[in-house]
Design an enzyme around this catalytic site. Structure first.
Site, PDB file in Angstrom:
ATOM      1  N   THR A 137      -6.687   1.251  10.302  1.00 42.15           N
ATOM      2  CA  THR A 137      -6.941   2.029  11.515  1.00 42.15           C
ATOM      3  C   THR A 137      -8.297   1.594  12.042  1.00 42.15           C
ATOM      4  OG1 THR A 137      -5.672   3.860  10.583  1.00 42.15           O
ATOM      5  CG2 THR A 137      -7.093   4.358  12.476  1.00 42.15           C
ATOM      6  N   SER A 138      -9.297   1.602  11.163  1.00 42.93           N
ATOM      7  CA  SER A 138     -10.620   1.074  11.495  1.00 42.93           C
ATOM      8  C   SER A 138     -11.258   0.548  10.212  1.00 42.93           C
ATOM      9  CB  SER A 138     -11.482   2.166  12.125  1.00 42.93           C
ATOM     10  OG  SER A 138     -12.753   1.650  12.447  1.00 42.93           O
ATOM     11  N   GLY A 139     -11.012  -0.708   9.885  1.00 45.24           N
ATOM     12  CA  GLY A 139     -11.681  -1.327   8.746  1.00 45.24           C
ATOM     13  C   GLY A 139     -10.893  -1.434   7.459  1.00 45.24           C
ATOM     14  N   SER A 140      -9.729  -0.804   7.373  1.00 51.64           N
ATOM     15  CA  SER A 140      -9.078  -0.654   6.066  1.00 51.64           C
ATOM     16  C   SER A 140      -8.462  -1.916   5.483  1.00 51.64           C
ATOM     17  CB  SER A 140      -8.021   0.448   6.128  1.00 51.64           C
ATOM     18  OG  SER A 140      -8.649   1.697   6.163  1.00 51.64           O
ATOM     19  N   SER A 160      -9.518   1.351   3.314  1.00 50.38           N
ATOM     20  CA  SER A 160      -8.701   2.138   2.418  1.00 50.38           C
ATOM     21  C   SER A 160      -7.638   1.322   1.684  1.00 50.38           C
ATOM     22  CB  SER A 160      -8.030   3.281   3.178  1.00 50.38           C
ATOM     23  OG  SER A 160      -7.075   2.793   4.116  1.00 50.38           O
ATOM     24  N   LYS A 166       0.834  -1.206   0.000  1.00 51.99           N
ATOM     25  CA  LYS A 166       0.000   0.000   0.000  1.00 51.99           C
ATOM     26  C   LYS A 166       0.872   1.261   0.000  1.00 51.99           C
ATOM     27  CE  LYS A 166      -3.915   1.720   2.850  1.00 51.99           C
ATOM     28  NZ  LYS A 166      -4.709   1.404   4.057  1.00 51.99           N
TER      29      LYS A 166
END
Ligand SMILES: *[C@@H]1O[C@H](CO)[C@@H](O)[C@H](O)[C@H]1NC(C)=O
Ligand SMILES: *[C@@H]1O[C@H](CO)[C@@H](O)[C@H](O)[C@H]1NC(C)=O
Ligand SMILES: *[C@@H]1O[C@H](CO)[C@@H](O)[C@H](O)[C@H]1NC(C)=O
Ligand SMILES: *[C@@H]1O[C@H](CO)[C@@H](O)[C@H](O)[C@H]1NC(C)=O
Ligand SMILES: *[C@@H]1O[C@H](CO)[C@@H](O)[C@H](O)[C@H]1NC(C)=O
Ligand SMILES: *[C@@H]1O[C@H](CO)[C@@H](O)[C@H](O)[C@H]1NC(C)=O
Length: 550
Positions: A212-215, A191, A110
Site C-alpha cells: 500500500t505504501s512501502g510494504s 509489511s 503473503k
C-alpha cells in the site's frame, strides 16, 4: 558467502531414482548454484534436464524452511497439498507439457492473498482464522495456471501494518516476530516481511508480497532482495484483503531482477473482477518484462534525483548516502544522464499533512467491509472495521493488545467519514497533488525523466499516493563500526554492521518495462547481493536423483 555446491551426475546415483521422476541422461551436466542463489532459470534448467524434480525441490525447500523458521519466524503455514501439486507438475513435465518458464517452481505468498484451499488467509490475525474466501485471488489463479507450486503463506506485519501505531515490523499474532537474517533480532521491515526474508534465504525460489505504501520496497531493501511494486492496476487485487483500493498492489520479490520480472509477467494483466486493472494501457498484450532485462537498460536514460527528499534523510545514515553517491557514478558509466535537483516540490507540505494517511485509513473502512461481505465462512462474524477492532480488543492475550494498540483504526473510525463523503474527495485530491504535480509525477514531467532514484528507505511514500511503480535493488550494507540502532519498541535492530539497504528506481505509471531494464543493468554491474553476509542461513540442498542431503 558460504562455499558453493556443485551437483554432478555420477553413476553412483543411478538406481536411486525417485518414483515421480526420471534420471538425467549421462550426457547432461547437472551443475548448479546453491538454493540461496539459484535463479528461476537455473532451477528450470535442472528440472528440464531431470537433474531433480519439483518434488525434490519442495522437499529441499521444506527442510530449509524448518531449519530457520524456529529462529526467524518467516513462514506461517505450509500448504498441506504441496506434494500433490508438485507431483502433478512433475507428471505434466514428464508428459512433455510444461506450462512455461515457471512450471514446477515453488513459491510462498503473503498471508494477505486469498487462497481457496486448506490454508488460512488471515493478515496474520486471529480475527480471520477460519474465514474462507469464495475463490482464489486472481493472482493465485494465475500462479496455478503458470504451474507454480504454492508452498505456503508468509508472515507479515499484522493487518499490513495498518492496525497499530506502536507495533513492530514483521510481528503478527499468528506467527510472532519475523526477523531478518543479517544481524540478531534484525528488523525485517514490512509489511511483506516473511516474503522478503524467505526469498533472501532461498526458502523458496520467489514470493509474492503486497504494497500500500512501502510494504514490498522496504522489506526488499532491508533483506537484500529485489522487489517490484507494480503500478496500481497492473496486477489484480481480487480476493486479496484490501487496505486502500487507490494504493494497494500485488508484486513479486525475487533474488534477481530477472526472477522478479518473470513473476510480474505471470501475475499481471486485466481482470474484470478488479476495475482498476481495466485502466491498463496494455489490455492483454503485456510488455515482455523478462526481455527487458538488458545490460543496455540504462543507456540514454534520464534519471533524476529529488535532492530535497535525499537531504531530509537522517544524517546518521552516512553509509547509505555514500553508497547512493557511488551508485550515481555507476549509472552514469552505464550511459544514463543524471539530473540533480529533480525535487518533489510539495514534499515539505506532504510531511506536514495528515491527508494521505486519512485517505488510506478511510478507504480501509469501505474496502474491508466489501471484502468481509464476500466471505463464504466468517466464524467471528466480522462485517466491518469496528467489529474487527472489537475482536482484537476482546482477545488481548492472543492479539497482544493493548501493548500493540489499534490506533490506526481508532483514527479511521474517529474521522466519521467514509470514502463516499464529500470531505473524502478533498483529502484525496490533496493526496494526489503530493504524489503528482507536487511529487513524483511532477518531477518526472518537468525534467523529462525516465525515472528518479532514491535510497529505498526514502522511496515508497510519494509514488504510493498516485499508484506509480517502483523497483528496489540491493545497494549495500552498513559497515563495521555502525552503532546498533533499535526500533521504537526497542525489540528490533534497525541498523547494525551488515544490515542491508537498497536503491529504488521510480517511474511513471505503467513504466515497469523501462524500470526493470534500468534495475537489471544496475544489478548486473554491482552484484551487491552476493557480497553480503548473514548470521543465519539454511543449508539443505537439492541433490540430483535422490532427494536431499544436509
Ligand atoms: C514458524 O514459526 C512460527 C512461530 O513459532 C509458527 O507460528 C509457524 O507455524 C512456523 N511455521 C511453520 C511452517 O512451522
Ligand atoms: C466495475 O465498474 C462497473 C461500472 O462502474 C461497476 O458496475 C462494477 O460493479 C465494477 N466491478 C467491480 C468488480 O468493482
Ligand atoms: C532542490 O532541493 C535542494 C535541496 O533542498 C535545493 O538546494 C535546491 O535548490 C532545490 N532545487 C530546485 C530546482 O528546487
Ligand atoms: C505549501 O503549503 C503552503 C501553505 O498552505 C502554500 O502556501 C504553498 O503553496 C504550498 N507549497 C506547495 C509547493 O504546494
Ligand atoms: C458492524 O458490524 C457489527 C456486527 O459485526 C454490527 O453489529 C454493527 O452494526 C456494524 N456497524 C456498522 C457501522 O455497520
Ligand atoms: C502502545 O500504545 C498503547 C496505547 O495506545 C499503550 O497502552 C501501550 O502501552 C503501548 N505499548 C508500548 C509497548 O508502549
Amino acid at each position: 558467502m558460504l562455499h558453493r555446491y556443485i551437483w554432478v551426475v555420477s553413476t553412483i546415483l543411478l538406481g536411486t531414482c525417485t518414483a515421480t521422476f526420471g534420471f538425467p541422461s549421462p550426457s547432461v551436466d547437472c551443475t548448479s548454484v546453491p538454493l540461496i542463489d539459484a535463479t528461476v532459470d537455473q532451477l528450470q534448467q535442472g528440472l528440464r534436464q531431470k537433474c531433480f524434480s519439483s518434488v525434490d525441490l519442495v522437499t529441499a525447500y521444506l527442510s530449509r524452511i524448518y531449519e530457520v523458521n524456529s529462529s526467524l519466524h518467516t513462514v506461517l503455514e505450509i500448504n498441506p497439498d504441496v506434494y500433490g501439486i508438485a507431483m502433478r507438475m512433475d507428471m505434466e513435465r514428464r508428459h512433455g507439457n510444461p506450462r512455461g518458464p515457471l512450471h514446477g517452481i515453488p513459491i510462498l505468498i503473503k498471508d494477505i492473498i486469498g487462497t481457496r484451499d486448506k490454508m488460512q488467509t488471515a493478515m496474520g490475525s486471529y480475527a480471520l482464522i477460519g474465514a474462507q474466501v469464495p475463490a482464489d485471488a486472481t493472482v493465485v489463479t494465475k500462479l496455478r495456471e503458470h504451474g507454480l507450486i504454492i508452498m505456503g503463506k508468509t508472515s507479515m506485519s499484522e493487518w499490513a501494518n495498518v492496525r497499530s501505531s506502536n507495533s513492530s515490523n514483521g510481528w503478527n499474532a499468528r506467527g510472532g516476530q519475523t526477523y531478518g537474517a543479517y544481524y540478531p533480532k534484525q528488523d525485517p521491515s514490512g509489511s511483506s516481511s516473511g516474503s522478503a526474508v524467505s526469498t533472501d534465504l532461498g526458502l523458496v525460489a520467489v514470493t509474492l508480497g503486497s504494497e500500500t505504501s512501502g510494504s514490498i520496497l522496504l522489506p526488499s531493501g532491508l533483506n537484500n532482495v529485489v522487489g517490484i511494486k507494480p503500478t496500481v492496476g497492473l496486477t489484480s487485487r481480487y480476493m486479496v484483503v484490501p487496505i486502500s483500493e487507490r494504493a494497494d498492489t500485488i508484486g513479486p520479490i525475487g533474488r534477481t531482477v530477472k526472477d522478479a520480472a518473470l513473476m510480474l509477467q505471470a501475475i499481471a494483466g486485466p481482470d474484470p473482477k478488479d476495475n482498476y486493472t481495466l485502466a491498463s494501457p496494455f489490455s492483454d498484450h503485456l510488455p515482455d518484462y523478462a526481455a527487458a532485462c538488458n545490460l543496455a537498460g540504462l543507456q540514454g536514460k534520464r534519471i533524476g534525483i529529488p535532492r530535497n527528499v535525499l537531504d531530509a534523510m537522517d544524517p546518521t545514515v552516512e553509509a547509505i548516502r555514500t553508497a547512493f553517491d557511488n551508485a550515481v557514478t555507476i549509472l552514469q558509466d552505464a550511459g544514463a544522464t543524471i539530473i540533480d535537483n529533480a525535487n518533489y516540490t510539495a514534499y515539505t507540505n506532504y510531511t506536514q499533512s495528515m491527508s494521505p494517511s486519512i485517505v488510506v485509513a478511510v478507504d480501509f473502512i469501505s474496502n474491508l467491509a466489501a471484502y468481509l461481505a464476500q466471505l463464504t465462512r466468517n466464524p467471528n462474524n466480522l462485517h466491518n472495521l469496528s467489529s474487527v477492532r472489537d475482536f482484537i480488543q476482546n482477545h488481548p492475550v492472543l492479539e497482544d493488545y493493548p501493548s500493540r494498540d489499534t490506533n490506526t483504526w481508532d483514527m479511521a473510525l474517529g474521522a466519521g467519514i467514509d470514502n463516499q463523503s464529500p470531505e473524502f474527495w478533498a483529502l484525496y485530491q490533496e493526496s494526489l497533488y503530493f504524489g503528482g504535480e507536487g511529487g513524483l509525477l511532477g518531477a518526472l514531467a518537468r525534467n523529462n525523466l525516465d525515472a528518479v532514484i532514491l535510497p529505498t528507505i526514502l522511496a515508497p511514500e510519494i509514488p504510493a499516493l498516485v499508484g506509480a511503480p517502483g523497483i528496489s535493488v540491493p545497494l549495500g550494507a552498513f559497515p563495521e563500526g555502525t552503532p546498533v540502532q533499535y526500533n521504537s519498541r526497542g525489540d528490533l535492530v534497525t541498523a547494525a554492521p551488515g544490515v542491508p539497504f537498497g536503491i529504488s528506481f521510480l517511474g511513471p505509471k505503467w513504466s515497469e518495462e523501462a524500470l526493470i531494464g534500468m534495475a537489471y543493468a544496475f544489478e548486473q554491474r554491482t552484484l551487491v547481493r552476493g557480497s553480503l553476509e548473514r548470521h543465519v542461513e539454511a543449508r539443505t540442498e537439492v541433490r540430483v536423483g535422490r532427494g536431499v542431503f544436509t
